[in-house]
Design a protein around this motif. Structure first.
Motif, PDB file in Angstrom:
ATOM      1  N   ARG A   1      -4.784   1.044  -5.211  1.00 28.69           N
ATOM      2  CA  ARG A   1      -4.523   1.096  -3.775  1.00 28.69           C
ATOM      3  C   ARG A   1      -3.363   0.182  -3.406  1.00 28.69           C
ATOM      4  O   ARG A   1      -2.672   0.409  -2.414  1.00 28.69           O
ATOM      5  CB  ARG A   1      -5.775   0.682  -3.012  1.00 28.69           C
TER       6      ARG A   1
ATOM      7  N   THR B   1       0.859  -1.171   0.000  1.00 32.31           N
ATOM      8  CA  THR B   1       0.000   0.000   0.000  1.00 32.31           C
ATOM      9  C   THR B   1       0.907   1.236   0.000  1.00 32.31           C
ATOM     10  O   THR B   1       2.120   1.140   0.224  1.00 32.31           O
ATOM     11  CB  THR B   1      -0.895   0.043   1.260  1.00 32.31           C
TER      12      THR B   1
ATOM     13  N   LYS C   1      -3.807   4.964 -10.001  1.00 31.56           N
ATOM     14  CA  LYS C   1      -4.876   5.044  -8.996  1.00 31.56           C
ATOM     15  C   LYS C   1      -5.171   3.706  -8.335  1.00 31.56           C
ATOM     16  O   LYS C   1      -6.312   3.420  -7.941  1.00 31.56           O
ATOM     17  CB  LYS C   1      -6.156   5.603  -9.636  1.00 31.56           C
TER      18      LYS C   1
END
Length: 333
Positions: free
Chosen positions: A73, A24, A71
């Motif tokens: 995650r 992440t 974009k």
């Protein structure tokens, strides 16, 4: 351009992360800051800097063109074989290389900087080849050597005093062996790299591992204390040719006699650094040195073919006789 103070370090860490597993954004920032702290105490990067770094990675025109989804995650290369090491230098990186070469021109003929100057010239020549420039350097390079990818991670493991778990499968092994390894030094021999250290699983303190496809995988053991080496590696390597040091090996005096003037070639490129010449006139074609007897020593002597003769020790003479008799059988009709 993002904060450039430790950009190269950040890019290499990110490249490693994206090739290994899913991260992440916050995981990446934490990992980066932990690594930066090791080299730049009390420093860290901001969220903005990491975002700018990711833009550099994704940018196909002025960056690395890395296969990172937009974009997303969870971040990881969609192509597991991609690495920024395969990409050309960025514009500012090329500027730094050019500046380094110009700086080194101030130290022409200074032995302290000769090796660095050589490395930069080789690097510059490789870069120019990608731009279809006429080739100038033809140096001894093992293009098939895949083990170079392990060099930097192992170098950093030694610097950071990290303990590793290594999965290693020899060419004749049916299954890989897994052992705890404390890396201490790296050595290059015959265009290949080897790492030496403590094999804690087998309690062997000067264990060597070739950096090649036999290393299946290695990872850091976070909760294991690193054990420092008490070996004088300078002495260890100066008393041997190559990388193999049998447990039973002892240092012996070796005397070689050369024929057809080949002693002059040996003296310009000795396969052992600490050799001595004889003062006697009748022994001007002889040299002697102290070393262990191992396969690499035999191979180096054999490379001189009929132009070298082992005078002592007797054990080495016997080995050379066994090799020459075995080769003779190949050519008997």
């Amino acid at each position: 351009m993002a904060n450039s103070k430790h950009a190269h370090l950040r890019y290499n860490i990110l490249d490693y992360c994206f090739r290994k597993r899913l991260y992440t954004f916050e995981d990446l920032r934490t990992t980066l800051n932990n690594q930066i702290e090791l080299f730049y105490p009390n420093e860290s990067i901001s969220i903005r800097t990491l975002r700018e770094d990711l833009k550099v990675f994704r940018d196909k025109k002025n960056g690395f063109g890395a296969p990172l989804p937009e974009k997303a995650r969870i971040l990881k290369y969609t192509d597991p074989n991609f690495s920024i090491a395969q990409r050309p230098l960025l514009e500012y990186e090329q500027y730094l290389v050019d500046a380094a070469i110009q700086l080194l021109q101030r130290f022409d003929n200074h032995p302290k900087y000769n090796k660095l100057a050589e490395a930069l010239i080789k690097f510059q020549d490789e870069e120019e080849q990608e731009n279809d420039s006429q080739r100038i350097l033809f140096y001894d390079h093992n293009e098939e050597y895949k083990g170079i990818k392990h060099l930097k991670p192992l170098y950093l493991a030694i610097k950071k005093k990290q303990v590793l778990q290594i999965d290693y499968k020899g060419f004749k092994d049916e299954l890989p062996a897994v052992f705890e390894f404390h890396p201490h030094v790296l050595k290059q021999y015959n265009r290949r790299w080897f790492v030496y250290g403590l094999n804690k699983t087998r309690e062997i303190k000067e264990w060597s591992i070739p950096l090649d496809e036999r290393i299946i995988n290695f990872e850091t053991l976070e909760d294991t204390d690193y054990i420092q080496s008490d070996t004088d590696w300078g002495v260890f390597f100066r008393t041997m040719v190559g990388v193999i040091r049998p447990f039973y090996a002892k240092i012996e005096k070796v005397v070689l006699r050369f024929h057809n003037g080949r002693e002059n070639y040996f003296k310009t490129k000795p396969f052992i650094p600490d050799y001595e010449e004889f003062f006697e006139q009748e022994k001007q074609n002889q040299v002697w040195f102290e070393t262990i007897i191992n396969p690499e020593l035999v191979q180096q002597i054999l490379s001189y073919g009929k132009d070298v003769e082992v005078i002592e020790p007797e054990s080495l003479k016997i080995l050379m006789r066994e090799h020459t008799e075995a080769m003779q059988k190949y050519y008997d009709n």
